[in-house]
Design a protein around this motif. Structure first.
Motif, short mmCIF file in Angstrom:
data_model
loop_
_atom_site.label_atom_id
_atom_site.label_comp_id
_atom_site.label_asym_id
_atom_site.label_seq_id
_atom_site.Cartn_x
_atom_site.Cartn_y
_atom_site.Cartn_z
N VAL A 15 0.80 -1.22 -0.08
CA VAL A 15 -0.06 0.06 -0.04
C VAL A 15 1.00 1.25 0.00
O VAL A 15 1.73 1.23 0.85
CB VAL A 15 -0.84 0.04 1.17
N LEU A 20 3.26 -4.82 2.62
CA LEU A 20 2.39 -5.47 3.93
C LEU A 20 2.53 -6.93 3.85
O LEU A 20 2.43 -7.83 4.87
CB LEU A 20 0.98 -5.10 3.90
N PRO A 39 2.29 -12.15 15.38
CA PRO A 39 2.07 -10.84 16.37
C PRO A 39 1.14 -9.91 15.62
O PRO A 39 0.88 -10.02 14.15
CB PRO A 39 3.65 -10.23 16.12
N SER A 40 0.75 -8.89 16.32
CA SER A 40 -0.08 -7.91 15.71
C SER A 40 0.46 -7.07 14.73
O SER A 40 1.62 -6.86 14.65
CB SER A 40 -0.58 -6.79 16.93
N GLY A 41 -0.16 -7.00 13.39
CA GLY A 41 0.42 -6.22 12.04
C GLY A 41 1.41 -7.02 11.33
O GLY A 41 2.05 -6.66 10.39
N ALA A 42 1.39 -8.38 11.55
CA ALA A 42 2.11 -9.48 10.81
C ALA A 42 1.57 -9.59 9.48
O ALA A 42 2.35 -9.77 8.57
CB ALA A 42 2.27 -10.78 11.37
N GLY A 43 0.25 -9.29 9.15
CA GLY A 43 -0.31 -9.40 8.03
C GLY A 43 -1.12 -10.38 7.91
O GLY A 43 -1.60 -10.67 6.69
N LYS A 44 -1.81 -11.12 8.94
CA LYS A 44 -2.62 -12.01 8.74
C LYS A 44 -4.02 -11.70 8.16
O LYS A 44 -4.53 -12.24 7.28
CB LYS A 44 -2.99 -12.59 10.14
N SER A 45 -4.75 -10.56 8.56
CA SER A 45 -5.89 -10.10 7.95
C SER A 45 -5.83 -9.78 6.67
O SER A 45 -6.46 -10.13 5.97
CB SER A 45 -6.40 -9.02 8.60
N THR A 46 -4.74 -9.04 6.28
CA THR A 46 -4.21 -8.76 4.96
C THR A 46 -4.27 -10.02 3.95
O THR A 46 -4.94 -9.82 2.94
CB THR A 46 -3.07 -7.92 4.89
N ARG A 55 -9.19 -7.23 -1.31
CA ARG A 55 -7.93 -6.67 -2.04
C ARG A 55 -7.30 -7.60 -2.84
O ARG A 55 -7.44 -8.68 -3.00
CB ARG A 55 -6.96 -6.57 -0.63
N HIS A 192 -5.50 -14.92 18.07
CA HIS A 192 -4.49 -14.77 18.70
C HIS A 192 -4.43 -15.66 20.08
O HIS A 192 -3.66 -15.42 20.79
CB HIS A 192 -4.97 -13.19 19.41
N1 ATP Z 1 -4.99 0.14 4.13
C1 ATP Z 1 -3.91 -0.04 4.63
N2 ATP Z 1 -2.99 1.07 4.55
C2 ATP Z 1 -1.99 1.07 5.13
N3 ATP Z 1 -1.42 0.13 5.98
C3 ATP Z 1 -2.32 -0.91 6.15
C4 ATP Z 1 -3.52 -0.86 5.56
N4 ATP Z 1 -4.23 -2.10 6.08
C5 ATP Z 1 -3.37 -2.65 7.30
N5 ATP Z 1 -2.05 -1.89 6.77
C6 ATP Z 1 -1.13 -2.50 7.69
O1 ATP Z 1 -0.62 -3.73 7.37
C7 ATP Z 1 0.00 -4.22 8.65
C8 ATP Z 1 -0.53 -5.74 8.57
O2 ATP Z 1 -2.01 -5.59 9.05
P1 ATP Z 1 -3.06 -6.90 9.46
O3 ATP Z 1 -4.22 -6.13 9.84
O4 ATP Z 1 -3.09 -7.67 8.04
O5 ATP Z 1 -2.24 -7.37 10.67
P2 ATP Z 1 -2.66 -8.64 11.50
O6 ATP Z 1 -1.37 -9.43 11.51
O7 ATP Z 1 -3.83 -9.07 10.95
O8 ATP Z 1 -2.80 -7.85 12.66
P3 ATP Z 1 -3.68 -8.13 14.03
O9 ATP Z 1 -3.54 -9.51 14.67
O10 ATP Z 1 -3.25 -6.95 15.04
O11 ATP Z 1 -5.24 -8.18 13.32
C9 ATP Z 1 -0.21 -3.39 9.80
O12 ATP Z 1 1.09 -2.83 10.01
C10 ATP Z 1 -1.27 -2.49 9.35
O13 ATP Z 1 -1.03 -1.25 10.00
#
Ligand code: ATP
Length: 242
Positions: A15, A20, A39-46, A55, A192
């Motif tokens: 992005v 990501l 960990p939080s922010g690892a990219g799992k939801s993405t 996406r 988590h």
């Molecule tokens: N639209 C976006 N624009 C910019 N950065 C984004 C966007 N969506 C997600 N991110 C960033 O991408 C990274 C991965 O986010 P994601 O939600 O996939 O992580 P996660 O592993 O699911 O985290 P969590 O366990 O906290 O839900 C994070 O640093 C988040 O801030």
């Protein structure tokens, strides 16, 4: 269905120039539960969001049933690959309206709301009740039921029990396990909760900093993680969960 439900080939997602997800290369086994942890922010939801084209990958390919996601008709893909989120989306109207919502978007109607309610562990008496009056756990089951009404072969679950109290969490978890057995769906489940991952998953994927660092059978992963990142994560989680 093939033995692989979803195939990631060198998937990259960024992005505004910020990566990501980097070089994700792995297969999700058909008919099983894979827990996606890290960990939080690892990219799992993405990663989940790429599987039904919420996406689109910046580079690389994702195949669902051996067909590239971009080649699927998006409505058909989303029927086949259902997704449930941490906070259940509830629309104005009755439980029945809510269960039928996705089907209506596809020009279909709900054939058997009662059996769907039973499948998600809810009483048929709730069918005509206003959906926004239900408890958090009941709403999450409705969201699950709405997705199941589409008869998906693949379920993407994003922290579906983390907003629930212990009792509701266990109930929803049991419901998902029973359903998985019944319809033999493939489930990619972001959680988590390591105890939950141990209970439900056959395979574990560990993500960190946008990379898939380790994927292994759950027993192997939890007994002896192969990478220092996974080891450190498990140790950290053990301390914080105590
Ligand atoms: N639209 C976006 N624009 C910019 N950065 C984004 C966007 N969506 C997600 N991110 C960033 O991408 C990274 C991965 O986010 P994601 O939600 O996939 O992580 P996660 O592993 O699911 O985290 P969590 O366990 O906290 O839900 C994070 O640093 C988040 O801030």
């Amino acid at each position: 269905m093939a033995t692989t439900a979803i195939r990631f080939e060198q998937v990259h997602f960024e992005v505004d120039g910020h990566p990501l997800l980097k070089e994700i290369h792995a297969n999700v086994k058909a008919g099983g539960i894979t827990a996606l942890i890290g960990p939080s922010g690892a990219g799992k939801s993405t990663l989940l969001s790429l599987c039904n084209l919420l996406r689109t990958p910046t580079a690389g390919h994702i195949y669902v049933d051996d067909k590239e996601v971009r080649d699927w008709d998006i409505q058909v893909l989303r029927q086949k690959v259902g997704m449930v989120f941490q906070s259940p989306t509830i629309f104005p109207g009755t439980v029945e309206d809510n269960l039928a919502y996705g089907l209506r978007l596809h020009g279909k109607s709900l054939a058997d709301g009662v059996s769907l309610l039973r499948d998600v562990g809810l009483s048929e008496d709730l069918l005509q009740q206003a959906a926004d009056e239900l408890s958090g756990g009941q709403k999450q089951r409705i969201a699950l039921g709405r997705t199941l009404a589409m008869e998906p072969q693949i379920l993407l679950l994003d922290e579906v029990t983390s907003a629930l109290d212990v009792h509701a969490k266990q109930e929803v978890e049991r419901t998902i396990l029973a359903l998985q057995k019944k319809i033999n769906a493939t489930i990619l489940w972001v959680t988590h909760d390591l105890a939950q991952a141990k209970r439900v998953a056959e395979d574990v994927w560990f993500m960190q900093d946008g990379q898939l660092v380790e994927s292994a059978p759950a027993d192997d992963f939890f007994y002896a993680p192969a990478t220092s990142g996974a080891k450190a994560f498990l140790e950290h989680m053990e301390v914080t969960e105590q």
